[in-house]
Design a protein around this motif. Structure first.
Motif, PDB file in Angstrom:
ATOM      1  N   PRO A   6       9.607   7.286 -22.004  1.00  0.00           N
ATOM      2  CA  PRO A   6       9.377   7.267 -20.591  1.00  0.00           C
ATOM      3  C   PRO A   6       8.591   6.526 -19.597  1.00  0.00           C
ATOM      4  N   THR A   7       7.392   6.291 -20.467  1.00  0.00           N
ATOM      5  CA  THR A   7       6.542   5.690 -19.640  1.00  0.00           C
ATOM      6  C   THR A   7       6.601   4.090 -19.546  1.00  0.00           C
ATOM      7  N   SER A   8       7.607   3.828 -20.209  1.00  0.00           N
ATOM      8  CA  SER A   8       7.887   2.327 -20.129  1.00  0.00           C
ATOM      9  C   SER A   8       8.840   2.130 -18.897  1.00  0.00           C
ATOM     10  N   TRP A   9       9.666   3.095 -18.453  1.00  0.00           N
ATOM     11  CA  TRP A   9      10.470   3.030 -17.186  1.00  0.00           C
ATOM     12  C   TRP A   9      10.038   2.504 -16.197  1.00  0.00           C
ATOM     13  N   MET A  10       8.914   2.882 -15.935  1.00  0.00           N
ATOM     14  CA  MET A  10       8.115   2.389 -14.464  1.00  0.00           C
ATOM     15  C   MET A  10       8.244   0.921 -14.799  1.00  0.00           C
ATOM     16  N   MET A  11       8.029   0.256 -15.801  1.00  0.00           N
ATOM     17  CA  MET A  11       8.125  -1.016 -15.998  1.00  0.00           C
ATOM     18  C   MET A  11       9.474  -1.730 -15.357  1.00  0.00           C
ATOM     19  N   ALA A  12      10.542  -1.166 -15.158  1.00  0.00           N
ATOM     20  CA  ALA A  12      11.685  -1.438 -14.849  1.00  0.00           C
ATOM     21  C   ALA A  12      11.945  -1.516 -13.540  1.00  0.00           C
ATOM     22  N   THR A  13      11.021  -1.331 -12.696  1.00  0.00           N
ATOM     23  CA  THR A  13      10.649  -1.676 -11.164  1.00  0.00           C
ATOM     24  C   THR A  13       9.554  -2.168 -10.858  1.00  0.00           C
ATOM     25  N   ALA A  14       9.554  -3.148  -9.750  1.00  0.00           N
ATOM     26  CA  ALA A  14       8.648  -3.785  -9.288  1.00  0.00           C
ATOM     27  C   ALA A  14       7.588  -2.933  -8.493  1.00  0.00           C
ATOM     28  N   GLN A  15       6.464  -3.184  -9.154  1.00  0.00           N
ATOM     29  CA  GLN A  15       5.209  -2.456  -8.648  1.00  0.00           C
ATOM     30  C   GLN A  15       4.321  -3.019  -7.446  1.00  0.00           C
ATOM     31  N   THR A  16       4.217  -2.330  -6.480  1.00  0.00           N
ATOM     32  CA  THR A  16       3.569  -3.062  -5.146  1.00  0.00           C
ATOM     33  C   THR A  16       2.006  -2.773  -4.887  1.00  0.00           C
ATOM     34  N   ASP A  17       1.685  -1.527  -5.964  1.00  0.00           N
ATOM     35  CA  ASP A  17       0.393  -1.026  -5.920  1.00  0.00           C
ATOM     36  C   ASP A  17      -0.058  -1.579  -7.224  1.00  0.00           C
ATOM     37  N   GLU A  18      -1.279  -2.404  -7.099  1.00  0.00           N
ATOM     38  CA  GLU A  18      -1.625  -3.037  -8.267  1.00  0.00           C
ATOM     39  C   GLU A  18      -2.360  -1.986  -9.163  1.00  0.00           C
ATOM     40  N   PHE A  19      -3.168  -1.061  -8.657  1.00  0.00           N
ATOM     41  CA  PHE A  19      -3.755  -0.205  -9.545  1.00  0.00           C
ATOM     42  C   PHE A  19      -2.854   0.801 -10.259  1.00  0.00           C
ATOM     43  N   THR A  20      -1.825   1.306  -9.478  1.00  0.00           N
ATOM     44  CA  THR A  20      -0.585   1.865 -10.387  1.00  0.00           C
ATOM     45  C   THR A  20      -0.190   1.117 -11.356  1.00  0.00           C
ATOM     46  N   SER A  21       0.345  -0.077 -11.212  1.00  0.00           N
ATOM     47  CA  SER A  21       0.914  -0.944 -11.959  1.00  0.00           C
ATOM     48  C   SER A  21       0.063  -1.246 -13.580  1.00  0.00           C
ATOM     49  N   ARG A  22      -1.234  -1.360 -13.083  1.00  0.00           N
ATOM     50  CA  ARG A  22      -2.171  -1.777 -14.472  1.00  0.00           C
ATOM     51  C   ARG A  22      -2.113  -0.572 -14.954  1.00  0.00           C
ATOM     52  N   MET A  23      -2.467   0.621 -14.396  1.00  0.00           N
ATOM     53  CA  MET A  23      -2.398   1.929 -15.034  1.00  0.00           C
ATOM     54  C   MET A  23      -1.423   2.228 -16.016  1.00  0.00           C
TER      55      MET A  23
END
Length: 203
Positions: free
Chosen positions: A101-118
Motif C-alpha cells: 500500500p505504501t507504493s500506491w502513492m507512487m501511482a499519482t503525481a506528487q506536487t509536494d517535494e517533501f511528501t514525495s521524497r518521504m
C-alpha cells in the motif's frame, strides 16, 4: 507517464496472466491506463527474465512498473536484488505493487517535494523488506522440497520430474524449421530455458 504492467509465473504449468484482472481493476480505480503488458514464465529467483528487462528498456523516467506482488518482481538473492533495484533507480521507474500500500502513492503525481521524497524512502524500505521475505520463502520452499525428495528417494518412491516428450519434440521441430525462440515460446507456452535445453541437445 506510462503504466507498464508486469505479470510473471515461475513455470509454464502456472498461468502468468492470472493477475491481469486485478492489475486492470487497480489501474481503473486509480484513474490510470495500462499502456503495455509484459508477461513471462520465468523464475523470480533469476535475473534472466527477458520481459522484465524489455519493460525496463521501454520505460521512460517516471513510468510506473505495476505488479501484483513484490515477489512477482523479485525472489532474488541480496546482490541480485541490488542490481535490479539499481537498474530501476537509474531509469527512474516507480514501482507499484498491489500488496504494498505504501507504493500506491507512487501511482499519482506528487506536487509536494517533501511528501514525495518521504514516500519514496518509505516505499524503498518496504520493497527491500518484502524482497527479503520473498527470497526467504523461496529458499524455505526449496529446502522443504529437497527434504521431501530425499525422503522419497530413501523409500524408493522418487522418480523425478517426467519429461514432456511430445512438447519437446515439437520445440525441436520448430527449431529445425528456423522459428525464433519468441515464436516458439508463444506457440508452445514454454520458458526460454526449456527452448535453450532443446536447442543444446540438437546442436
Amino acid at each position: 507517464m506510462f503504466v507498464r504492467a508486469y505479470l510473471r509465473a515461475s513455470t509454464t504449468e502456472q498461468d502468468a496472466d492470472r493477475a491481469r484482472e486485478s492489475l486492470q481493476a487497480f489501474a481503473d480505480s486509480h484513474g490510470l491506463r495500462i499502456a503495455a503488458w509484459y508477461v513471462e514464465n520465468e523464475s523470480g529467483a533469476s535475473l534472466a527474465r527477458p520481459e522484465l528487462f524489455r519493460l525496463l528498456r521501454d520505460a521512460q523516467p517516471n513510468d510506473i512498473l505495476l505488479a501484483e506482488q513484490v515477489d512477482r518482481l523479485s525472489r532474488l538473492t541480496g546482490p541480485d536484488w541490488e542490481k535490479l533495484k539499481g537498474e530501476i533507480a537509474t531509469r527512474q521507474i516507480r514501482v507499484v505493487a498491489l500488496d504494498l500500500p505504501t507504493s500506491w502513492m507512487m501511482a499519482t503525481a506528487q506536487t509536494d517535494e517533501f511528501t514525495s521524497r518521504m514516500f519514496q524512502a518509505i516505499n524503498g524500505m518496504m520493497l527491500d523488506m518484502l524482497a527479503a521475505v520473498a527470497r526467504k520463502d523461496y529458499e524455505d520452499r526449496r529446502r522443504r522440497q529437497a527434504q521431501g525428495q530425499a525422503k522419497a528417494k530413501a523409500e524408493g518412491r522418487y522418480k523425478g520430474r517426467q519429461e514432456n516428450v511430445a512438447r519437446n519434440a515439437s520445440i525441436a521441430t520448430m527449431l529445425s524449421k528456423g522459428l525464433s525462440w519468441s515464436q516458439i515460446e508463444n506457440a508452445v507456452g514454454c520458458s526460454r530455458a526449456t527452448i535453450a535445453k532443446i536447442a543444446k541437445r540438437a546442436a
